[in-house]
Structures are given as structure tokens and as C-alpha cells.
Design a protein around this motif. Structure first.
Motif, PDB file in Angstrom:
ATOM      1  N   ILE A  91       4.245  10.470  -0.958  1.00 13.61           N
ATOM      2  CA  ILE A  91       3.556   9.321  -1.266  1.00 13.61           C
ATOM      3  C   ILE A  91       4.634   8.164  -1.513  1.00 13.61           C
ATOM      4  CG2 ILE A  91       1.813   7.767  -2.412  1.00 13.61           C
ATOM      5  CD1 ILE A  91       0.398  10.483  -3.640  1.00 13.61           C
ATOM      6  N   LEU A  92       4.651   7.457  -0.328  1.00 21.16           N
ATOM      7  CA  LEU A  92       5.733   6.608  -0.487  1.00 21.16           C
ATOM      8  C   LEU A  92       5.015   5.064  -0.440  1.00 21.16           C
ATOM      9  CD1 LEU A  92       7.935   8.119   2.573  1.00 21.16           C
ATOM     10  CD2 LEU A  92       8.269   8.128  -0.121  1.00 21.16           C
ATOM     11  N   ASN A 129      -0.777  -0.690  -6.107  1.00 19.65           N
ATOM     12  CA  ASN A 129      -1.258   0.190  -7.173  1.00 19.65           C
ATOM     13  C   ASN A 129      -0.351   0.902  -7.676  1.00 19.65           C
ATOM     14  OD1 ASN A 129      -2.635   2.162  -8.468  1.00 19.65           O
ATOM     15  ND2 ASN A 129      -4.545   1.889  -7.044  1.00 19.65           N
ATOM     16  N   THR A 130      -0.188   0.988  -9.185  1.00 19.98           N
ATOM     17  CA  THR A 130       0.926   1.718  -9.915  1.00 19.98           C
ATOM     18  C   THR A 130       0.403   2.589 -10.619  1.00 19.98           C
ATOM     19  OG1 THR A 130       0.760   0.165 -11.669  1.00 19.98           O
ATOM     20  CG2 THR A 130       2.385  -0.391 -10.115  1.00 19.98           C
ATOM     21  N   GLU A 131      -0.708   3.229 -10.317  1.00 20.49           N
ATOM     22  CA  GLU A 131      -1.110   4.394 -10.680  1.00 20.49           C
ATOM     23  C   GLU A 131      -0.078   5.701 -10.497  1.00 20.49           C
ATOM     24  OE1 GLU A 131      -4.819   5.435  -9.633  1.00 20.49           O
ATOM     25  OE2 GLU A 131      -6.038   3.601 -10.225  1.00 20.49           O
ATOM     26  N   THR A 132      -0.002   6.783 -11.299  1.00 24.88           N
ATOM     27  CA  THR A 132       0.793   7.735 -10.781  1.00 24.88           C
ATOM     28  C   THR A 132       0.332   8.429  -9.636  1.00 24.88           C
ATOM     29  OG1 THR A 132       1.422   7.987 -13.166  1.00 24.88           O
ATOM     30  CG2 THR A 132       1.657   9.934 -11.635  1.00 24.88           C
ATOM     31  N   PRO A 133       0.926   8.492  -8.654  1.00 24.54           N
ATOM     32  CA  PRO A 133       0.740   8.893  -7.313  1.00 24.54           C
ATOM     33  C   PRO A 133      -0.091  10.320  -7.731  1.00 24.54           C
ATOM     34  CG  PRO A 133       2.605   8.274  -6.995  1.00 24.54           C
ATOM     35  CD  PRO A 133       2.457   7.896  -8.543  1.00 24.54           C
ATOM     36  N   ALA A 134      -1.332  10.624  -7.046  1.00 28.30           N
ATOM     37  CA  ALA A 134      -2.019  11.876  -7.336  1.00 28.30           C
ATOM     38  C   ALA A 134      -1.908  12.496  -5.962  1.00 28.30           C
ATOM     39  CB  ALA A 134      -3.331  11.583  -7.895  1.00 28.30           C
ATOM     40  N   GLY A 167       0.789  -0.939   0.172  1.00 23.78           N
ATOM     41  CA  GLY A 167      -0.026   0.049  -0.120  1.00 23.78           C
ATOM     42  C   GLY A 167       0.625   1.307  -0.008  1.00 23.78           C
ATOM     43  N   TRP A 168       0.309   2.351   0.585  1.00 19.78           N
ATOM     44  CA  TRP A 168       0.835   3.377   0.526  1.00 19.78           C
ATOM     45  C   TRP A 168       0.720   4.294   1.675  1.00 19.78           C
ATOM     46  CZ3 TRP A 168       3.700   4.444  -4.176  1.00 19.78           C
ATOM     47  CH2 TRP A 168       3.328   3.843  -4.938  1.00 19.78           C
ATOM     48  N   GLN A 169       2.047   5.193   2.011  1.00 23.19           N
ATOM     49  CA  GLN A 169       2.057   6.048   3.307  1.00 23.19           C
ATOM     50  C   GLN A 169       2.001   7.404   2.465  1.00 23.19           C
ATOM     51  OE1 GLN A 169       5.189   7.696   6.370  1.00 23.19           O
ATOM     52  NE2 GLN A 169       5.233   5.302   6.046  1.00 23.19           N
ATOM     53  N   GLN A 227      -4.358   3.123  -1.735  1.00 16.83           N
ATOM     54  CA  GLN A 227      -4.321   3.924  -3.023  1.00 16.83           C
ATOM     55  C   GLN A 227      -3.380   5.006  -2.813  1.00 16.83           C
ATOM     56  OE1 GLN A 227      -6.079   2.386  -5.504  1.00 16.83           O
ATOM     57  NE2 GLN A 227      -6.908   1.256  -4.252  1.00 16.83           N
ATOM     58  N   PRO A 228      -2.652   5.365  -4.060  1.00 20.31           N
ATOM     59  CA  PRO A 228      -1.713   6.620  -3.842  1.00 20.31           C
ATOM     60  C   PRO A 228      -2.361   7.762  -4.233  1.00 20.31           C
ATOM     61  CG  PRO A 228      -1.536   5.148  -5.973  1.00 20.31           C
ATOM     62  CD  PRO A 228      -2.498   4.550  -5.168  1.00 20.31           C
ATOM     63  N   LYS A 229      -3.214   8.399  -3.421  1.00 26.40           N
ATOM     64  CA  LYS A 229      -3.942   9.456  -3.751  1.00 26.40           C
ATOM     65  C   LYS A 229      -3.666  10.352  -2.467  1.00 26.40           C
ATOM     66  CE  LYS A 229      -7.606   6.998  -6.405  1.00 26.40           C
ATOM     67  NZ  LYS A 229      -8.975   6.705  -6.636  1.00 26.40           N
ATOM     68  N   MET A 230      -3.663  11.579  -2.884  1.00 25.84           N
ATOM     69  CA  MET A 230      -3.747  12.713  -1.883  1.00 25.84           C
ATOM     70  C   MET A 230      -4.590  13.699  -2.218  1.00 25.84           C
ATOM     71  SD  MET A 230      -0.515  15.176  -0.963  1.00 25.84           S
ATOM     72  CE  MET A 230       0.801  13.868  -0.461  1.00 25.84           C
TER      73      MET A 230
END
Length: 415
Positions: free
Chosen positions: A257-258, A410-415, A163-165, A225-228
């Protein structure tokens, strides 16, 4: 002082001993270690941005870095707290005694610019192509090299799981002393809700008292998800400051986003970014803590290892250096398997809104165990102790997570 986008190094025709691509933490420390330990080494550090280190703050516990390796951080002005740090959870408030350190990227750039020869750093310079014999820049300039090190940013891979931090921090200058004397590494006495679009998540606030009237406040959460949502996080930071009576002005901000890695096929992930004969370093090469995403202790160790190899074997080839770094990366992957398992527990065994209980359970353990955990040096008794006692997650879910291969990253470009 390094202030030019292109240095004379770009026009030299003789091959460099080492070319490092990526002037972030890993690349910058490798350059520093080479400069100090192998002064005859003709290296060049290439960075696409205007400054070395980007716009970050790296923090670590004093015990994360082995005493013999701490010399590499000499020359940096660090924020430090020798009296320990605080944590706060709904059912646990505690002060732990371990000293804590923090380094701002602006200071990282200042110190490296002061210590490295100006003709060995190229800022605002984009590398278009890397190969075993050198680097081709975006403007077509060719820089020949005996050894090339790729220290660019982490690249998400479908071969990895996790996942993502997500975090956003602001540096406040308060209009009166804030009253803090120790860092607050985790204040989880906040709503366990991620910004809209992410659902529930483990969330905490991280606070560093940088001076008597300056404080750094960071809102952080673990999410799938890599979302902000930067606006929401800014509002949360402002609300936290207000709740603590801290009024003033924001003088700086950082966000990121790490990845939080819980498993996967490491060889396959490496093959996606590896270039034959080119050494991989930093998070791109897999050198991070799978659960906390800390990188500085591993960057220090790698920088010293690479410089030490070149000092011992001045004729070591680029292919040999690449193989050396790959062996270190695979050894690190094996050594951190336990932390990836805990990441699976966090993302798969714990309901998103209950992930806070996992960390609360962990921080109730002995301080020495916590120290070793962050350093990535947990003993077998430590590992057993973390998993014993009343489980913070449902046992059936924990068993499934234990044997799971992890949720695909999830390899979407972090947003």
C-alpha cells in the motif's frame, strides 16, 4: 554472503564514517554507491528484516534513469524488455516503444550480499534510537557514527494530502508457455471496482512476462483509504490468469500500500520524521513520484549524490549531510508540484468509477511525453499538452481540484 543477524561491526569502538538505517531500496543503493565510489568509507547498513530490500519488485522505464547513473544497477540481474510495453483501456489499446526494466527484491539482496563486505551489513537488527552521533540498537548496543542516514519506510503524515495505491501480485509458473513477449503496464479492461469497503476506484492489472513460462500478475487500484482485501485481490489475479488461459502454480507473492501524494505542507511532514543532524533518504524523506509512487530512479540519483558528496568532501559533517539531503528533498518537492496537481485531479475531480478515463486520456498522448512523465521530467509543453483537448473530467470539478489543498492523507495503519 550476508547471513548473520549481527556482524563484527556492532562491536567496533571507533566511530563509523556512515551508518545507514534501513536496508530497503534507498538504503541498499546508498551502501552500494559508497562501496563503489568511496571504498575507504567505513559504513554499516542496518536492516531489521532477514533480507535487504524486503519483499518487493521495483520496475522502471529505461529512460527513467539518466545514462550516467545506470552504472549503479550494474551487477543486478534484471528482467528487461527492449521491445516496449502494452497498455489497454476500453477505448484505447496501444504498444509504446520505451524499454522497461524490473528488479526483484530477492535479486537485490543477492547482489548486495555478493558485493558489500559482510562486516558492513547487519540483518535482523532493529534500531531503537537514532541521533546525530550514532544509533542505539534494540539490544542496547551503541554504534557511533560521524554521519547517520535514516532510510526507513515512509511514515504517513496528517500534513500531507492524497490517496493510496493498493496492490497484490503473484508470480505464476505456467504449465505451458504463456505467449507474452512484452509487459502490460496497465490493463484497465477490468471492472473499476475496489474490494468491498473501498467503493469504486481506478483499477488495472499489471503483467510482466518473466520467462517463457513464468508471469507476474498484479492487481492494482487507486483508492482513498489504505485498505487491502488480500483474499479478493488473490481471487482477481487468479481470475485474470484463468481468463488468459494461464494455468499453473503460484511460486511467490507480494503486496503493498503506497502513498499517492496530492499536496500538503512538506516542511511540516518532514519535521515529523526529521531527527536533528540525521539525513533523510528514500520515501521517508519524500523521494518518490507523487502520482505513480515510483521510487527507484530517485533512489539511484540520491545514492550517487550522497556518495559523490562524501567522495568530494571526506570531512563533511553529519549535519551538513542532513542539510544536503533536505535541500534535495525540497527541490524534489518543488519539481514535482505538477504531478501532485494531477493527483488532485484524479482523486477530487474524477468520480471514482471514472478515474480510468483520466489515464486513458493520458496514454493517448505521444510516447516521448509519457516517458518524461514517468521520469518526473515533463517539459512545459508536455504539461500544457496533458491539460489540453477534451477534458476527461468535468471542468468545474477540475477547477476546484486545481486550487484545492488536497484531501488529507488517511494516516490509519494500512490494513
Amino acid at each position: 554472503m550476508v547471513d548473520s543477524p549481527h556482524s563484527p561491526a556492532a562491536s567496533e569502538t571507533a566511530p563509523h564514517d556512515v551508518v545507514i538505517v534501513g536496508g530497503g531500496l534507498a538504503g541498499g543503493l546508498i551502501a552500494l554507491a559508497l562501496h563503489r565510489q568511496v571504498p575507504e568509507c567505513r559504513f554499516v547498513l542496518i536492516e531489521a528484516g532477514r533480507t535487504l530490500g524486503g519483499h518487493h519488485r521495483w520496475s522502471w522505464f529505461e529512460t527513467d534513469i539518466r545514462p550516467s547513473a545506470r552504472e549503479l544497477t550494474r551487477g543486478f540481474r534484471l528482467n528487461g524488455w527492449d521491445e516496449g510495453y502494452d497498455i489497454a483501456f476500453p477505448a484505447l489499446q496501444r504498444t509504446l516503444p520505451t524499454a522497461y526494466r524490473s528488479l526483484a527484491s530477492a535479486e537485490f539482496h543477492r547482489a548486495l550480499a555478493a558485493q558489500l563486505p559482510a562486516d558492513r551489513v547487519m540483518l535482523e537488527t532493529k534500531a531503537a534510537h537514532l541521533d546525530a552521533a550514532g544509533v542505539t540498537l534494540a539490544d542496547g548496543t551503541r554504534i557511533a557514527a560521524k554521519r547517520v542516514i535514516d532510510a526507513r519506510a515512509f511514515k504517513p503524515s496528517t500534513a500531507l494530502a492524497g490517496g493510496w495505491q493498493v496492490f497484490l501480485g503473484q508470480h505464476f509458473r505456467c504449465d505451458r508457455p504463456h505467449g507474452l513477449t512484452r509487459p502490460v503496464i496497465m490493463d484497465a479492461m477490468v471492472d473499476q471496482v475496489a474490494p468491498h469497503g473501498n467503493g469504486a476506484a481506478y483499477r488495472f492489472v499489471y503483467v510482466l512476462p518473466l520467462s517463457e513460462d513464468e508471469v507476474f500478475i498484479e492487481d492494482t487500484y487507486y483508492a482513498d483509504q489504505p485498505k487491502m482485501d488480500a483474499a479478493v485481490l488473490k481471487g482477481r489475479v487468479a481470475a485474470y490468469a484463468k481468463a488468459h488461459g494461464w494455468a499453473g502454480e503460484v511460486i511467490d507473492q507480494e503486496a503493498g500500500i503506497l502513498p499517492v501524494i496530492s499536496g500538503g505542507d512538506f516542511d511540516a511532514a518532514l519535521s515529523e520524521v526529521a531527527i536533528p543532524g540525521v539525513a533523510l533518504a528514500g520515501a521517508r524523506g519524500g523521494f518518490s513520484h507523487p502520482l505513480t509512487s515510483y521510487t527507484l530512479p530517485f533512489a539511484v540519483d540520491n545514492a550517487l549524490a550522497i556518495a559523490g558528496l562524501i567522495a568530494r568532501r571526506p570531512q563533511v559533517s553529519g549535519a551538513e549531510l542532513a542539510a544536503f539531503c533536505k535541500r534535495r528533498a525540497k527541490r524534489h518537492w518543488r519539481a514535482t508540484a505538477y504531478y501532485r496537481m494531477l493527483s488532485r485531479m484524479l482523486f477530487e475531480a474524477a468520480e471514482p468509477g471514472r478515474r480510468v478515463v483520466v489515464f486513458e486520456h493520458f496514454y493517448a498522448l505521444k510516447g516521448g511525453l509519457v516517458e518524461r512523465f514517468y521520469a518526473g521530467r515533463s517539459t512545459w509543453p508536455d504539461r500544457l499538452r496533458i491539460l489540453t483537448g477534451k477534458p476527461p473530467v468535468a471542468i468545474p470539478r477540475a477547477i476546484r481540484a486545481l486550487f484545492s489543498s488536497g484531501k488529507p492523507l488517511n494516516t490509519e495503519t494500512p490494513a
